[in-house]
Motif scaffolding. Structure first.
Motif, PDB file in Angstrom:
ATOM      1  N   VAL A 177       6.597   2.738  56.441  1.00  0.00           N
ATOM      2  CA  VAL A 177       5.581   2.043  57.550  1.00  0.00           C
ATOM      3  C   VAL A 177       4.700   1.546  56.158  1.00  0.00           C
ATOM      4  N   ASP A 178       4.489   0.073  55.863  1.00  0.00           N
ATOM      5  CA  ASP A 178       3.920   0.121  54.770  1.00  0.00           C
ATOM      6  C   ASP A 178       1.764   0.652  55.518  1.00  0.00           C
ATOM      7  N   PRO A 179       2.021   1.461  54.513  1.00  0.00           N
ATOM      8  CA  PRO A 179       0.344   2.312  54.384  1.00  0.00           C
ATOM      9  C   PRO A 179      -0.617   1.575  54.145  1.00  0.00           C
ATOM     10  N   VAL A 180      -0.743   0.272  53.818  1.00  0.00           N
ATOM     11  CA  VAL A 180      -2.116  -0.296  53.953  1.00  0.00           C
ATOM     12  C   VAL A 180      -1.958  -0.989  54.709  1.00  0.00           C
ATOM     13  N   ALA A 181      -1.175  -1.738  55.783  1.00  0.00           N
ATOM     14  CA  ALA A 181      -0.500  -2.038  57.334  1.00  0.00           C
ATOM     15  C   ALA A 181      -1.355  -1.307  58.126  1.00  0.00           C
ATOM     16  N   GLY A 182      -0.618  -0.041  57.951  1.00  0.00           N
ATOM     17  CA  GLY A 182      -0.867   0.807  59.541  1.00  0.00           C
ATOM     18  C   GLY A 182      -2.929   1.475  59.311  1.00  0.00           C
ATOM     19  N   LEU A 183      -3.102   1.660  58.060  1.00  0.00           N
ATOM     20  CA  LEU A 183      -4.548   1.970  57.922  1.00  0.00           C
ATOM     21  C   LEU A 183      -5.352   0.356  58.586  1.00  0.00           C
ATOM     22  N   ASP A 184      -5.173  -0.245  57.689  1.00  0.00           N
ATOM     23  CA  ASP A 184      -6.275  -1.517  57.971  1.00  0.00           C
ATOM     24  C   ASP A 184      -5.954  -1.041  59.233  1.00  0.00           C
ATOM     25  N   VAL A 185      -4.896  -0.967  60.413  1.00  0.00           N
ATOM     26  CA  VAL A 185      -5.222  -1.216  61.806  1.00  0.00           C
ATOM     27  C   VAL A 185      -5.600  -0.227  62.670  1.00  0.00           C
ATOM     28  N   LEU A 186      -5.883   0.763  61.685  1.00  0.00           N
ATOM     29  CA  LEU A 186      -6.530   2.472  62.034  1.00  0.00           C
ATOM     30  C   LEU A 186      -7.409   2.557  62.178  1.00  0.00           C
ATOM     31  N   ALA A 187      -8.240   1.388  60.835  1.00  0.00           N
ATOM     32  CA  ALA A 187      -9.207   1.577  60.867  1.00  0.00           C
ATOM     33  C   ALA A 187     -10.630   0.333  61.209  1.00  0.00           C
ATOM     34  N   GLY A 188      -9.841  -0.535  62.628  1.00  0.00           N
ATOM     35  CA  GLY A 188     -10.111  -1.242  63.047  1.00  0.00           C
ATOM     36  C   GLY A 188      -9.474  -0.598  63.726  1.00  0.00           C
ATOM     37  N   GLY A 189      -9.628   0.108  64.752  1.00  0.00           N
ATOM     38  CA  GLY A 189      -9.971   0.951  66.179  1.00  0.00           C
ATOM     39  C   GLY A 189     -10.457   2.307  66.610  1.00  0.00           C
ATOM     40  N   LEU A 190     -10.466   3.536  67.327  1.00  0.00           N
ATOM     41  CA  LEU A 190     -11.350   4.446  67.528  1.00  0.00           C
ATOM     42  C   LEU A 190     -10.753   5.325  66.608  1.00  0.00           C
ATOM     43  N   ALA A 191      -9.781   4.871  65.544  1.00  0.00           N
ATOM     44  CA  ALA A 191      -9.496   6.106  64.408  1.00  0.00           C
ATOM     45  C   ALA A 191     -10.435   5.905  63.744  1.00  0.00           C
ATOM     46  N   GLY A 192     -10.704   5.083  63.056  1.00  0.00           N
ATOM     47  CA  GLY A 192     -11.501   3.939  62.532  1.00  0.00           C
ATOM     48  C   GLY A 192     -13.169   4.717  61.902  1.00  0.00           C
ATOM     49  N   SER A 193     -13.264   5.309  60.545  1.00  0.00           N
ATOM     50  CA  SER A 193     -14.271   5.557  59.721  1.00  0.00           C
ATOM     51  C   SER A 193     -14.661   5.346  58.856  1.00  0.00           C
ATOM     52  N   ARG A 194     -16.184   5.866  58.257  1.00  0.00           N
ATOM     53  CA  ARG A 194     -17.014   5.403  57.486  1.00  0.00           C
ATOM     54  C   ARG A 194     -15.678   6.232  55.756  1.00  0.00           C
ATOM     55  N   ILE A 195     -14.080   7.099  56.311  1.00  0.00           N
ATOM     56  CA  ILE A 195     -13.994   7.335  54.636  1.00  0.00           C
ATOM     57  C   ILE A 195     -12.428   6.444  55.137  1.00  0.00           C
ATOM     58  N   LEU A 196     -12.242   6.264  55.613  1.00  0.00           N
ATOM     59  CA  LEU A 196     -10.903   5.152  56.083  1.00  0.00           C
ATOM     60  C   LEU A 196     -11.900   3.198  55.458  1.00  0.00           C
ATOM     61  N   ASP A 197     -12.995   3.465  55.819  1.00  0.00           N
ATOM     62  CA  ASP A 197     -13.186   1.540  55.630  1.00  0.00           C
ATOM     63  C   ASP A 197     -13.615   2.338  53.478  1.00  0.00           C
ATOM     64  N   ILE A 198     -13.527   3.146  52.845  1.00  0.00           N
ATOM     65  CA  ILE A 198     -14.609   3.509  51.294  1.00  0.00           C
ATOM     66  C   ILE A 198     -13.007   3.982  50.544  1.00  0.00           C
ATOM     67  N   LYS A 199     -12.005   4.280  51.592  1.00  0.00           N
ATOM     68  CA  LYS A 199     -11.144   5.092  50.515  1.00  0.00           C
ATOM     69  C   LYS A 199     -10.002   5.109  50.900  1.00  0.00           C
ATOM     70  N   ARG A 200      -9.254   4.835  52.028  1.00  0.00           N
ATOM     71  CA  ARG A 200      -7.637   4.749  52.236  1.00  0.00           C
ATOM     72  C   ARG A 200      -7.275   3.748  51.270  1.00  0.00           C
ATOM     73  N   HIS A 201      -7.804   2.470  50.720  1.00  0.00           N
ATOM     74  CA  HIS A 201      -6.730   1.996  49.793  1.00  0.00           C
ATOM     75  C   HIS A 201      -7.034   2.705  48.818  1.00  0.00           C
ATOM     76  N   THR A 202      -7.500   3.510  48.342  1.00  0.00           N
ATOM     77  CA  THR A 202      -7.618   4.232  46.448  1.00  0.00           C
ATOM     78  C   THR A 202      -6.906   5.221  47.016  1.00  0.00           C
ATOM     79  N   MET A 203      -6.502   6.274  48.279  1.00  0.00           N
ATOM     80  CA  MET A 203      -5.407   7.251  48.672  1.00  0.00           C
ATOM     81  C   MET A 203      -4.506   6.494  48.974  1.00  0.00           C
ATOM     82  N   ILE A 204      -4.223   5.745  48.766  1.00  0.00           N
ATOM     83  CA  ILE A 204      -2.350   4.792  48.706  1.00  0.00           C
ATOM     84  C   ILE A 204      -2.112   4.620  47.731  1.00  0.00           C
TER      85      ILE A 204
END
Length: 286
Positions: free
Chosen positions: A193-220
């Motif tokens: 699964v494309d992690p970019v698309a996957g984490l974009d969805v997570l960031a907009g739902g209940l799993a969203g967090s400041r860490i997902l907002d600012i770090k998901r793309h650099t982590m990927i």
């Protein structure tokens, strides 16, 4: 108002610069002469030592790596600061050290507050830090305008040491989220699964967090330039575990996160950003 700023590292340097921008006279000291020169280039003044920096200050801020450094610097601040001085220790240290600083300061007429921060280098640069403050409420009110130049969420959380206890809670939550985001990336990639698309969805739902907002793309992208180093988070997790022991509570997930951070450090990632917990999870999975 003159502010002495001791400790011009990744966090301290932009914080001191923001105080200059806010119109304060800032006198800085750091063991690195290069960092002092950077402050001077931004409009601050340099000092040759802690005593010189604090001599004419109305407010002193320390932003140091750990309890031993605070234990070394605090007596100098207290000895050379004027009576009525506001002393903000914004380092992340043990709560018992902050309580000791408060007692030593009070005996000399210095108003000490523990005021650790959350928000990382980005928050320090942008002046959007969260600041959790322990100490006397009246002293907090007096320090509030200065803190307003550094952060946007500024809360008095209790007596001396309370700020550090809240920071310990912050760090255990941050470490846990980084570990879980790392596991999510590994799961997504292993499943095709494309992690970019996957984490974009997570960031907009209940799993969203400041860490997902600012770090998901650099982590990927596996970009781990330090905003907050693994070495420092390892220290902070030790504080969290010790605080739990002192309070007599069991924090099993915190213990696991502490081991994950320790593994990252043992594997040679101590100088990387704490999002590099992803490297540890990847290693678990070959």
């Amino acid at each position: 108002m003159t502010i002495a700023f001791i400790g011009l590292g990744i966090m301290g340097s932009p914080m001191a610069a923001n105080l200059v921008k806010a119109g304060y006279d800032v006198v800085g000291y750091d063991v690195s002469a290069e960092r002092v020169a950077e402050l001077e280039a931004r409009g601050g003044k340099g000092a040759a030592g802690v005593a010189e920096a604090v001599a004419d200050a109305d407010v002193v801020i320390t932003m140091l790596p750990d309890s031993p450094q605070v234990e070394e610097v605090a007596p100098v601040v207290v000895a050379h600061g004027a009576s009525g001085l506001i002393y903000l220790d914004m380092s992340t240290i043990r709560p018992d050290t902050s309580r000791w600083v408060a007692r030593e300061a009070a005996a000399k007429g210095v108003r000490a507050l523990d005021a650790p921060v959350s928000g990382g280098e980005r928050g320090a640069v942008d002046g959007t830090l969260s600041i959790m403050v322990g100490g006397d409420p009246e002293d907090f009110a007096a320090a509030r305008p200065v803190l307003g130049a550094l952060g946007t969420t500024i809360v008095h959380v209790g007596p001396p040491g309370a700020g550090q206890t809240v920071k310990a809670a912050n760090q255990l939550v941050v470490g846990g989220i980084y570990g879980l985001v790392a596991e999510a990336i590994v799961l997504l990639e292993a499943s095709g699964v494309d992690p970019v698309a996957g984490l974009d969805v997570l960031a907009g739902g209940l799993a969203g967090s400041r860490i997902l907002d600012i770090k998901r793309h650099t982590m990927i992208k596996r970009e781990f330039a330090p905003g907050f180093r693994i070495d420092l988070h390892h220290k902070d997790m030790g504080i969290a575990v010790a605080a739990a022991r002192e309070a007599g509570v069991a924090l099993p997930l915190t213990a696991q996160v502490a081991q994950l951070v320790a593994a990252a450090r043992a594997q040679g990632h101590g100088s990387l950003d704490h999002s590099a917990l992803l490297k540890v999870v990847e290693r678990f999975n070959g």
